[in-house]
Motif scaffolding. Structure first.
Motif, PDB file in Angstrom:
ATOM      1  N   ASN A 207     -42.207  48.576 -26.275  1.00 24.45           N
ATOM      2  CA  ASN A 207     -43.554  48.843 -26.772  1.00 24.45           C
ATOM      3  C   ASN A 207     -44.651  48.524 -25.759  1.00 24.45           C
ATOM      4  OD1 ASN A 207     -43.127  49.921 -29.410  1.00 24.45           O
ATOM      5  ND2 ASN A 207     -42.385  47.911 -30.007  1.00 24.45           N
ATOM      6  N   MET A 208     -44.271  47.998 -24.608  1.00 25.87           N
ATOM      7  CA  MET A 208     -45.244  47.710 -23.556  1.00 25.87           C
ATOM      8  C   MET A 208     -45.553  48.990 -22.775  1.00 25.87           C
ATOM      9  SD  MET A 208     -43.482  44.224 -22.067  1.00 25.87           S
ATOM     10  CE  MET A 208     -44.553  44.071 -20.670  1.00 25.87           C
ATOM     11  N   PRO A 209     -46.769  49.114 -22.238  1.00 21.73           N
ATOM     12  CA  PRO A 209     -47.041  50.240 -21.336  1.00 21.73           C
ATOM     13  C   PRO A 209     -46.107  50.171 -20.126  1.00 21.73           C
ATOM     14  CG  PRO A 209     -49.078  49.113 -21.945  1.00 21.73           C
ATOM     15  CD  PRO A 209     -47.946  48.270 -22.459  1.00 21.73           C
ATOM     16  N   ILE A 210     -45.759  51.317 -19.554  1.00 27.30           N
ATOM     17  CA  ILE A 210     -44.784  51.379 -18.462  1.00 27.30           C
ATOM     18  C   ILE A 210     -45.198  50.518 -17.275  1.00 27.30           C
ATOM     19  CG2 ILE A 210     -45.627  53.440 -17.256  1.00 27.30           C
ATOM     20  CD1 ILE A 210     -41.993  52.935 -18.071  1.00 27.30           C
ATOM     21  N   LYS A 211     -46.487  50.481 -16.975  1.00 21.87           N
ATOM     22  CA  LYS A 211     -46.966  49.655 -15.857  1.00 21.87           C
ATOM     23  C   LYS A 211     -46.666  48.179 -16.127  1.00 21.87           C
ATOM     24  CE  LYS A 211     -51.069  48.514 -13.192  1.00 21.87           C
ATOM     25  NZ  LYS A 211     -52.509  48.648 -13.064  1.00 21.87           N
ATOM     26  N   ASP A 212     -46.882  47.737 -17.353  1.00 23.95           N
ATOM     27  CA  ASP A 212     -46.589  46.350 -17.724  1.00 23.95           C
ATOM     28  C   ASP A 212     -45.089  46.087 -17.724  1.00 23.95           C
ATOM     29  OD1 ASP A 212     -49.304  45.884 -17.983  1.00 23.95           O
ATOM     30  OD2 ASP A 212     -49.302  46.090 -20.165  1.00 23.95           O
ATOM     31  N   GLN A 213     -44.305  47.062 -18.151  1.00 21.79           N
ATOM     32  CA  GLN A 213     -42.846  46.920 -18.088  1.00 21.79           C
ATOM     33  C   GLN A 213     -42.403  46.704 -16.651  1.00 21.79           C
ATOM     34  OE1 GLN A 213     -40.852  50.266 -19.826  1.00 21.79           O
ATOM     35  NE2 GLN A 213     -41.710  49.919 -21.869  1.00 21.79           N
ATOM     36  N   ASN A 214     -42.900  47.547 -15.744  1.00 16.30           N
ATOM     37  CA  ASN A 214     -42.508  47.440 -14.339  1.00 16.30           C
ATOM     38  C   ASN A 214     -42.932  46.099 -13.742  1.00 16.30           C
ATOM     39  OD1 ASN A 214     -41.453  49.991 -14.568  1.00 16.30           O
ATOM     40  ND2 ASN A 214     -43.118  50.996 -13.504  1.00 16.30           N
ATOM     41  N   THR A 215     -44.128  45.647 -14.076  1.00 12.93           N
ATOM     42  CA  THR A 215     -44.605  44.351 -13.598  1.00 12.93           C
ATOM     43  C   THR A 215     -43.720  43.230 -14.125  1.00 12.93           C
ATOM     44  OG1 THR A 215     -46.882  45.147 -13.440  1.00 12.93           O
ATOM     45  CG2 THR A 215     -46.577  42.770 -13.585  1.00 12.93           C
ATOM     46  N   SER A 216     -43.346  43.299 -15.386  1.00 13.70           N
ATOM     47  CA  SER A 216     -42.473  42.282 -15.986  1.00 13.70           C
ATOM     48  C   SER A 216     -41.107  42.262 -15.324  1.00 13.70           C
ATOM     49  CB  SER A 216     -42.304  42.533 -17.487  1.00 13.70           C
ATOM     50  OG  SER A 216     -43.520  42.360 -18.149  1.00 13.70           O
ATOM     51  N   LEU A 217     -40.547  43.439 -15.093  1.00 15.64           N
ATOM     52  CA  LEU A 217     -39.249  43.519 -14.422  1.00 15.64           C
ATOM     53  C   LEU A 217     -39.327  42.920 -13.022  1.00 15.64           C
ATOM     54  CD1 LEU A 217     -38.147  47.119 -15.453  1.00 15.64           C
ATOM     55  CD2 LEU A 217     -37.202  44.955 -16.291  1.00 15.64           C
ATOM     56  N   GLN A 218     -40.379  43.276 -12.291  1.00 17.05           N
ATOM     57  CA  GLN A 218     -40.536  42.754 -10.933  1.00 17.05           C
ATOM     58  C   GLN A 218     -40.699  41.241 -10.949  1.00 17.05           C
ATOM     59  OE1 GLN A 218     -40.571  44.883  -7.948  1.00 17.05           O
ATOM     60  NE2 GLN A 218     -39.993  42.858  -7.230  1.00 17.05           N
ATOM     61  N   ASN A 219     -41.493  40.721 -11.892  1.00 17.96           N
ATOM     62  CA  ASN A 219     -41.688  39.271 -11.986  1.00 17.96           C
ATOM     63  C   ASN A 219     -40.386  38.539 -12.293  1.00 17.96           C
ATOM     64  OD1 ASN A 219     -44.430  39.320 -11.398  1.00 17.96           O
ATOM     65  ND2 ASN A 219     -45.035  39.456 -13.545  1.00 17.96           N
ATOM     66  N   LEU A 220     -39.599  39.073 -13.204  1.00 23.52           N
ATOM     67  CA  LEU A 220     -38.311  38.447 -13.507  1.00 23.52           C
ATOM     68  C   LEU A 220     -37.410  38.432 -12.281  1.00 23.52           C
ATOM     69  CD1 LEU A 220     -37.658  39.982 -17.031  1.00 23.52           C
ATOM     70  CD2 LEU A 220     -38.051  37.564 -16.518  1.00 23.52           C
TER      71      LEU A 220
END
Length: 67
Positions: free
Chosen positions: A17-30
């Protein structure tokens, strides 16, 4: 385990449910925090290949206090 199944479902639902940009940022941060792509894949519920496409795994992991 019962709770890990529920947590994985919750994680996947919240993530989707997150915007794709936020998903990508979250993945990168993890990934930058030291989690492996297979670990992230298992907890988020998306394929490892998709994660590799959406993060910059070749740049190396940033240190905790790197700028």
């Amino acid at each position: 385990m019962f709770f890990s199944g529920i947590q994985n479902t919750i994680n996947a639902e919240l993530f989707s449910n997150m915007p794709i940009k936020d998903q990508n940022t979250s993945l990168q941060n993890l990934y930058d925090k030291g989690y492996s792509v297979p670990e992230i894949s298992k907890k988020i519920g998306i394929q490892s290949g998709t994660i590799y496409k959406r993060i910059d795994a070749h740049r190396g992991r940033k240190g905790l206090f790197a700028g």
